[in-house]
Design a protein around this motif. Structure first.
Motif, PDB file in Angstrom:
ATOM      1  N   GLY A  24       0.750  -1.272   0.097  1.00 51.04           N
ATOM      2  CA  GLY A  24      -0.043   0.115  -0.056  1.00 51.04           C
ATOM      3  C   GLY A  24       0.806   1.157  -0.089  1.00 51.04           C
ATOM      4  O   GLY A  24       0.590   2.290  -0.712  1.00 51.04           O
ATOM      5  N   LEU A  25       1.984   1.204   0.840  1.00 48.64           N
ATOM      6  CA  LEU A  25       2.805   2.335   0.821  1.00 48.64           C
ATOM      7  C   LEU A  25       3.528   2.696  -0.384  1.00 48.64           C
ATOM      8  O   LEU A  25       3.764   3.848  -0.856  1.00 48.64           O
ATOM      9  CB  LEU A  25       3.899   2.534   1.990  1.00 48.64           C
ATOM     10  CG  LEU A  25       3.422   2.487   3.377  1.00 48.64           C
ATOM     11  CD1 LEU A  25       4.573   2.318   4.383  1.00 48.64           C
ATOM     12  CD2 LEU A  25       2.954   4.040   3.645  1.00 48.64           C
ATOM     13  N   ALA A  33       4.205  10.833  -5.050  1.00 50.65           N
ATOM     14  CA  ALA A  33       5.459  11.494  -5.326  1.00 50.65           C
ATOM     15  C   ALA A  33       5.356  12.304  -6.626  1.00 50.65           C
ATOM     16  O   ALA A  33       5.842  13.729  -6.557  1.00 50.65           O
ATOM     17  CB  ALA A  33       6.434  10.545  -5.708  1.00 50.65           C
ATOM     18  N   PRO A  34       5.068  11.731  -7.910  1.00 49.96           N
ATOM     19  CA  PRO A  34       4.911  12.546  -8.897  1.00 49.96           C
ATOM     20  C   PRO A  34       3.744  13.934  -8.805  1.00 49.96           C
ATOM     21  O   PRO A  34       4.125  14.896  -9.376  1.00 49.96           O
ATOM     22  CB  PRO A  34       4.456  11.830 -10.034  1.00 49.96           C
ATOM     23  CG  PRO A  34       4.745  10.386  -9.355  1.00 49.96           C
ATOM     24  CD  PRO A  34       4.685  10.315  -8.041  1.00 49.96           C
ATOM     25  N   ALA A 147      10.533  17.664  -3.008  1.00 52.48           N
ATOM     26  CA  ALA A 147       9.050  17.274  -2.812  1.00 52.48           C
ATOM     27  C   ALA A 147       9.150  15.641  -3.248  1.00 52.48           C
ATOM     28  O   ALA A 147       8.518  15.008  -2.427  1.00 52.48           O
ATOM     29  CB  ALA A 147       8.021  18.178  -3.518  1.00 52.48           C
ATOM     30  N   PHE A 148       9.584  15.510  -4.378  1.00 53.02           N
ATOM     31  CA  PHE A 148       9.520  14.030  -4.638  1.00 53.02           C
ATOM     32  C   PHE A 148      10.162  13.212  -3.532  1.00 53.02           C
ATOM     33  O   PHE A 148       9.771  12.559  -3.005  1.00 53.02           O
ATOM     34  CB  PHE A 148      10.377  13.961  -5.873  1.00 53.02           C
ATOM     35  CG  PHE A 148      10.217  12.460  -6.463  1.00 53.02           C
ATOM     36  CD1 PHE A 148       9.364  11.824  -7.078  1.00 53.02           C
ATOM     37  CD2 PHE A 148      11.182  11.612  -6.154  1.00 53.02           C
ATOM     38  CE1 PHE A 148       9.327  10.738  -7.414  1.00 53.02           C
ATOM     39  CE2 PHE A 148      11.482  10.421  -6.790  1.00 53.02           C
ATOM     40  CZ  PHE A 148      10.272   9.918  -7.312  1.00 53.02           C
ATOM     41  N   THR A 154       8.911   9.970   3.412  1.00 58.21           N
ATOM     42  CA  THR A 154       7.587   9.941   4.247  1.00 58.21           C
ATOM     43  C   THR A 154       7.385   8.613   4.116  1.00 58.21           C
ATOM     44  O   THR A 154       6.937   7.798   5.041  1.00 58.21           O
ATOM     45  CB  THR A 154       6.701  10.819   4.103  1.00 58.21           C
ATOM     46  OG1 THR A 154       7.299  12.305   4.097  1.00 58.21           O
ATOM     47  CG2 THR A 154       5.352  10.759   5.004  1.00 58.21           C
ATOM     48  N   GLY A 155       7.361   7.954   2.954  1.00 53.39           N
ATOM     49  CA  GLY A 155       6.897   6.518   2.737  1.00 53.39           C
ATOM     50  C   GLY A 155       7.569   5.467   3.339  1.00 53.39           C
ATOM     51  O   GLY A 155       7.315   4.428   4.057  1.00 53.39           O
TER      52      GLY A 155
END
Length: 189
Positions: A24-25, A33-34, A147-148, A154-155
């Motif tokens: 799921g992650l 991400a994109p 940001a990506f 974070t994942g």
């Protein structure tokens, strides 16, 4: 059924849960991400284009005169000397017509009273030139990449935290099972 893991008594329910959370992650990161990269990049681009337009309106190129000689480079004519700049005090006329002084970087060896061009803002302070298209592009890409990476990290952090929580749960279950089994193995009543 092909594609499924074979059933085994050694695989705990938490192992299957961890695999599902991981899947799921991965899917969430592949989608988020994109999207984050595009949204942050677009925001950054708009911000820097606006900043460049504002700078272009509020800054102008003015001639300035060196008040003293610029330092000489220790190796005149070298590639390093061509790229090196030294801070020198210059005199220029501000937007209000007043004569001002400030510091700008110039090529080595320029004599006093040489004229150079400086960027001046509306308050008469020497500043840098407005952002170029290349600077806007590189700053925008920098924010988009950050940001990506932020979403990916974070994942990964979420996966690590769930792994730790499930590992502790497994250890607690193992302790409970051992507490129930140990008296039979050790011959205790």
């Amino acid at each position: 059924m092909p594609g499924r893991w074979p059933r085994t008594r050694l695989r705990r329910p938490t192992d299957r849960l961890r695999a599902r959370i991981g899947l799921g992650l991965v899917l969430a990161v592949l989608v988020a991400a994109p999207a984050a990269m595009f949204r942050v990049g677009d925001s950054a681009y708009r911000h820097y284009v606006g900043t460049a337009a504002h700078q272009a309106q509020t800054r102008d190129h003015r001639p300035a005169v060196l008040t003293h000689d610029a330092p000489r480079h220790p190796e005149p004519g070298s590639d390093e000397a061509k790229k090196t700049r030294y801070p020198v005090t210059v005199r220029f006329t501000g937007p209000d017509g007043a004569v001002r002084t400030g510091t700008t970087e110039v090529a080595p060896g320029l004599p006093a009273d040489s004229t150079v061009l400086v960027w001046v803002d509306t308050e008469g302070v020497i500043t840098g030139p407005p952002l170029t298209t290349e600077e806007i592009r590189s700053r925008t890409m920098g924010w988009a990449v950050l940001a990506f990476l932020g979403v990916v990290l974070t994942g990964l952090a979420a996966h690590a935290v769930t792994g730790c929580v499930l590992h502790r749960r497994n250890l607690a279950q193992w302790d409970a099972d051992w507490a129930a089994t140990a008296p039979r193995w050790c011959g205790l009543p």
